[in-house]
Design a protein around this motif. Structure first.
Motif, PDB file in Angstrom:
ATOM      1  N   ILE A 252       0.838  -1.209   0.000  1.00 62.79           N
ATOM      2  CA  ILE A 252       0.000   0.000   0.000  1.00 62.79           C
ATOM      3  C   ILE A 252       0.868   1.253   0.000  1.00 62.79           C
ATOM      4  O   ILE A 252       0.637   2.201  -0.775  1.00 62.79           O
ATOM      5  CB  ILE A 252      -0.952  -0.012   1.205  1.00 62.79           C
ATOM      6  CG1 ILE A 252      -1.972  -1.144   1.066  1.00 62.79           C
ATOM      7  CG2 ILE A 252      -1.668   1.333   1.341  1.00 62.79           C
ATOM      8  CD1 ILE A 252      -2.860  -1.326   2.275  1.00 62.79           C
ATOM      9  N   LEU A 253       1.894   1.263   0.859  1.00 67.78           N
ATOM     10  CA  LEU A 253       2.782   2.425   0.924  1.00 67.78           C
ATOM     11  C   LEU A 253       3.590   2.585  -0.355  1.00 67.78           C
ATOM     12  O   LEU A 253       3.847   3.708  -0.805  1.00 67.78           O
ATOM     13  CB  LEU A 253       3.711   2.300   2.132  1.00 67.78           C
ATOM     14  CG  LEU A 253       3.030   2.439   3.495  1.00 67.78           C
ATOM     15  CD1 LEU A 253       4.004   2.098   4.619  1.00 67.78           C
ATOM     16  CD2 LEU A 253       2.489   3.854   3.684  1.00 67.78           C
ATOM     17  N   HIS A 254       4.004   1.460  -0.956  1.00 68.38           N
ATOM     18  CA  HIS A 254       4.757   1.531  -2.206  1.00 68.38           C
ATOM     19  C   HIS A 254       3.904   2.114  -3.326  1.00 68.38           C
ATOM     20  O   HIS A 254       4.388   2.907  -4.153  1.00 68.38           O
ATOM     21  CB  HIS A 254       5.246   0.139  -2.594  1.00 68.38           C
ATOM     22  CG  HIS A 254       6.059   0.123  -3.856  1.00 68.38           C
ATOM     23  ND1 HIS A 254       7.348   0.612  -3.922  1.00 68.38           N
ATOM     24  CD2 HIS A 254       5.754  -0.320  -5.118  1.00 68.38           C
ATOM     25  CE1 HIS A 254       7.802   0.483  -5.157  1.00 68.38           C
ATOM     26  NE2 HIS A 254       6.853  -0.085  -5.894  1.00 68.38           N
ATOM     27  N   ILE A 255       2.630   1.739  -3.361  1.00 68.60           N
ATOM     28  CA  ILE A 255       1.726   2.300  -4.365  1.00 68.60           C
ATOM     29  C   ILE A 255       1.550   3.797  -4.148  1.00 68.60           C
ATOM     30  O   ILE A 255       1.549   4.583  -5.100  1.00 68.60           O
ATOM     31  CB  ILE A 255       0.369   1.576  -4.305  1.00 68.60           C
ATOM     32  CG1 ILE A 255       0.537   0.119  -4.770  1.00 68.60           C
ATOM     33  CG2 ILE A 255      -0.664   2.282  -5.166  1.00 68.60           C
ATOM     34  CD1 ILE A 255      -0.714  -0.720  -4.595  1.00 68.60           C
ATOM     35  N   TRP A 266       8.042  11.803   5.774  1.00 67.72           N
ATOM     36  CA  TRP A 266       7.492  10.886   6.773  1.00 67.72           C
ATOM     37  C   TRP A 266       6.914   9.641   6.117  1.00 67.72           C
ATOM     38  O   TRP A 266       6.990   8.546   6.679  1.00 67.72           O
ATOM     39  CB  TRP A 266       6.429  11.585   7.624  1.00 67.72           C
ATOM     40  CG  TRP A 266       5.136  11.864   6.925  1.00 67.72           C
ATOM     41  CD1 TRP A 266       4.793  12.991   6.255  1.00 67.72           C
ATOM     42  CD2 TRP A 266       4.007  10.984   6.827  1.00 67.72           C
ATOM     43  NE1 TRP A 266       3.526  12.877   5.731  1.00 67.72           N
ATOM     44  CE2 TRP A 266       3.019  11.662   6.071  1.00 67.72           C
ATOM     45  CE3 TRP A 266       3.721   9.706   7.301  1.00 67.72           C
ATOM     46  CZ2 TRP A 266       1.782  11.103   5.770  1.00 67.72           C
ATOM     47  CZ3 TRP A 266       2.492   9.139   7.003  1.00 67.72           C
ATOM     48  CH2 TRP A 266       1.540   9.832   6.253  1.00 67.72           C
ATOM     49  N   LEU A 267       6.350   9.780   4.907  1.00 67.29           N
ATOM     50  CA  LEU A 267       5.823   8.627   4.192  1.00 67.29           C
ATOM     51  C   LEU A 267       6.950   7.696   3.762  1.00 67.29           C
ATOM     52  O   LEU A 267       6.817   6.462   3.835  1.00 67.29           O
ATOM     53  CB  LEU A 267       5.021   9.083   2.975  1.00 67.29           C
ATOM     54  CG  LEU A 267       4.194   8.012   2.245  1.00 67.29           C
ATOM     55  CD1 LEU A 267       3.162   7.408   3.190  1.00 67.29           C
ATOM     56  CD2 LEU A 267       3.518   8.604   1.022  1.00 67.29           C
ATOM     57  N   VAL A 268       8.073   8.262   3.344  1.00 65.28           N
ATOM     58  CA  VAL A 268       9.244   7.465   2.970  1.00 65.28           C
ATOM     59  C   VAL A 268       9.785   6.717   4.189  1.00 65.28           C
ATOM     60  O   VAL A 268      10.138   5.533   4.110  1.00 65.28           O
ATOM     61  CB  VAL A 268      10.335   8.364   2.356  1.00 65.28           C
ATOM     62  CG1 VAL A 268      11.607   7.569   2.081  1.00 65.28           C
ATOM     63  CG2 VAL A 268       9.836   9.005   1.073  1.00 65.28           C
ATOM     64  N   ASN A 269       9.848   7.399   5.335  1.00 63.05           N
ATOM     65  CA  ASN A 269      10.374   6.772   6.557  1.00 63.05           C
ATOM     66  C   ASN A 269       9.454   5.662   7.068  1.00 63.05           C
ATOM     67  O   ASN A 269       9.933   4.600   7.508  1.00 63.05           O
ATOM     68  CB  ASN A 269      10.558   7.837   7.640  1.00 63.05           C
ATOM     69  CG  ASN A 269      11.712   8.770   7.343  1.00 63.05           C
ATOM     70  OD1 ASN A 269      12.689   8.383   6.696  1.00 63.05           O
ATOM     71  ND2 ASN A 269      11.615  10.006   7.800  1.00 63.05           N
ATOM     72  N   ILE A 270       8.159   5.889   7.018  1.00 60.85           N
ATOM     73  CA  ILE A 270       7.210   4.860   7.458  1.00 60.85           C
ATOM     74  C   ILE A 270       7.305   3.638   6.550  1.00 60.85           C
ATOM     75  O   ILE A 270       7.276   2.490   7.014  1.00 60.85           O
ATOM     76  CB  ILE A 270       5.770   5.419   7.479  1.00 60.85           C
ATOM     77  CG1 ILE A 270       5.623   6.462   8.590  1.00 60.85           C
ATOM     78  CG2 ILE A 270       4.755   4.290   7.692  1.00 60.85           C
ATOM     79  CD1 ILE A 270       4.277   7.107   8.655  1.00 60.85           C
ATOM     80  N   SER A 271       7.425   3.876   5.250  1.00 60.04           N
ATOM     81  CA  SER A 271       7.579   2.767   4.312  1.00 60.04           C
ATOM     82  C   SER A 271       8.844   1.969   4.606  1.00 60.04           C
ATOM     83  O   SER A 271       8.847   0.739   4.553  1.00 60.04           O
ATOM     84  CB  SER A 271       7.623   3.303   2.877  1.00 60.04           C
ATOM     85  OG  SER A 271       7.831   2.263   1.952  1.00 60.04           O
ATOM     86  N   ALA A 272       9.927   2.666   4.949  1.00 55.44           N
ATOM     87  CA  ALA A 272      11.181   1.988   5.287  1.00 55.44           C
ATOM     88  C   ALA A 272      11.048   1.179   6.574  1.00 55.44           C
ATOM     89  O   ALA A 272      11.582   0.064   6.686  1.00 55.44           O
ATOM     90  CB  ALA A 272      12.307   3.011   5.422  1.00 55.44           C
ATOM     91  N   LEU A 273      10.322   1.702   7.556  1.00 57.79           N
ATOM     92  CA  LEU A 273      10.118   0.973   8.807  1.00 57.79           C
ATOM     93  C   LEU A 273       9.292  -0.294   8.589  1.00 57.79           C
ATOM     94  O   LEU A 273       9.608  -1.366   9.119  1.00 57.79           O
ATOM     95  CB  LEU A 273       9.429   1.876   9.833  1.00 57.79           C
ATOM     96  CG  LEU A 273      10.289   2.937  10.520  1.00 57.79           C
ATOM     97  CD1 LEU A 273       9.416   3.873  11.350  1.00 57.79           C
ATOM     98  CD2 LEU A 273      11.351   2.297  11.393  1.00 57.79           C
ATOM     99  N   ILE A 274       8.226  -0.172   7.803  1.00 59.92           N
ATOM    100  CA  ILE A 274       7.362  -1.327   7.540  1.00 59.92           C
ATOM    101  C   ILE A 274       8.106  -2.382   6.738  1.00 59.92           C
ATOM    102  O   ILE A 274       7.978  -3.592   6.990  1.00 59.92           O
ATOM    103  CB  ILE A 274       6.095  -0.883   6.790  1.00 59.92           C
ATOM    104  CG1 ILE A 274       5.246   0.039   7.675  1.00 59.92           C
ATOM    105  CG2 ILE A 274       5.276  -2.089   6.350  1.00 59.92           C
ATOM    106  CD1 ILE A 274       4.696  -0.617   8.907  1.00 59.92           C
TER     107      ILE A 274
END
Length: 308
Positions: A252-255, A266-274
């Motif tokens: 979902i975050l990659h899309i 923050w979206l990039v960092n959350i995607s990296a954490l997940i």
């Protein structure tokens, strides 16, 4: 340095340390079993390779992400960026394939001992090693194009179509190559997740049927301790559940990152954490359901107290 960047850097650092300690503890667990002469299960070889792949995923992405979050954004050279992204992609795909193979192997292990399956169950463990080697070789070949479209963040090229990963930049290879690679990755992930769900559903069915049989035979005297096979099956079911969960959120975050042109940090960092979440929690799930070390210690103590 902003407080937000410091907090994010500490989060990345904590996740990296937690993941490395967990995976190294799991490898130490298998080293202990080897030194004590304990017989390994067929799935142990898969878990070893899964742990190595998880260590690479955490180190190769966790350390740069931590440094970038703490303000050091331009520390990797062009060769360093290419190496980081290539090793990460290969290790991530091997981790996915190993998790799938682990689920299928455990489903075969607990399957009923029927005559028509006896020969297949006996030969199945022999193919685990070749399959794991195939995963490493195949994913090394499939991701060979990744370094060609990754470069350092400081570049003299005036390129507008790029994705900023804070410490490196990935360029858009073109619609045809990007669509072909995305289709290949999507097909591989769907195939692996499909096999995981099928084998997990089969294991749930086997465990449920076994529980019904035990309750029917021993209605008044049911042992509270589960068998090693049952504990191993439960750990793999939990492992697959976490993998599918992290895979869904990551997709979902990659899309979102692909659709949004000006995506926020923050979206990039959350995607990296997940993305690195599964590699962090998986060793703790596997160790929590493996009681071979405590039982070996107890057996050793009993043998000293009651020599034959």
């Amino acid at each position: 340095m902003a407080t937000r960047d410091l907090i994010m850097g500490m989060i990345f650092l904590s996740r990296t340390i937690t993941g490395i300690l967990g995976n190294l503890s799991l490898l130490s667990h298998y080293l202990y079993l080897y030194l004590t002469g304990h017989k390994f299960r067929p799935t142990d070889l898969i878990i070893k390779h899964l742990t190595v792949a998880n260590c690479l995923v955490i180190l190769i992405k966790g350390v740069p992400q931590t440094m970038a979050a703490l303000g050091m954004k331009d520390f990797l050279s062009d060769a360093g960026c290419k190496l980081v992204f290539y090793v990460y992609r290969v290790s991530r795909d091997v981790s996915t394939g190993s998790t799938c193979l682990l689920s299928i192997s455990q489903a075969i292990t607990i399957s009923p001992k029927k005559p028509r399956w006896a020969e297949f169950k006996a030969k199945a463990p022999k193919y685990i090693g070749p399959f794991i080697i195939l995963f490493w070789i195949l994913n090394s070949i499939l991701n060979i194009l990744v370094p060609l479209y990754v470069t350092e963040r400081i570049t003299d090229k005036n390129i507008t179509e790029k994705v900023d990963h804070v410490y490196c930049v990935s360029l858009h290879p073109g619609k045809f190559i990007e669509s072909m690679y995305a289709t290949l990755v999507f097909f591989q992930n769907v195939l692996f997740v499909g096999f995981m769900l099928w084998s997990s559903g089969y294991m749930v069915f086997i465990l449920y049927r076994h529980k019904q049989q035990v309750q029917y035979i021993h209605r008044t005297n049911i042992s509270s301790r589960s068998s090693p096979e049952s504990r191993a099956t439960h750990s793999i079911l939990i492992l697959v559940s976490f993998f599918v969960l992290f895979c869904i959120f990551s997709s979902i975050l990659h899309i979102c990152l692909s659709i949004l042109n000006n995506h926020s940090l923050w979206l990039v960092n959350i995607s990296a954490l997940i993305t690195g979440g599964f590699s962090t929690v998986s060793p703790y799930i596997l160790m929590s359901h493996d009681s071979r070390v405590p039982r070996l210690c107890c057996a050793h103590t009993r043998n000293r107290e009651c020599p034959t």
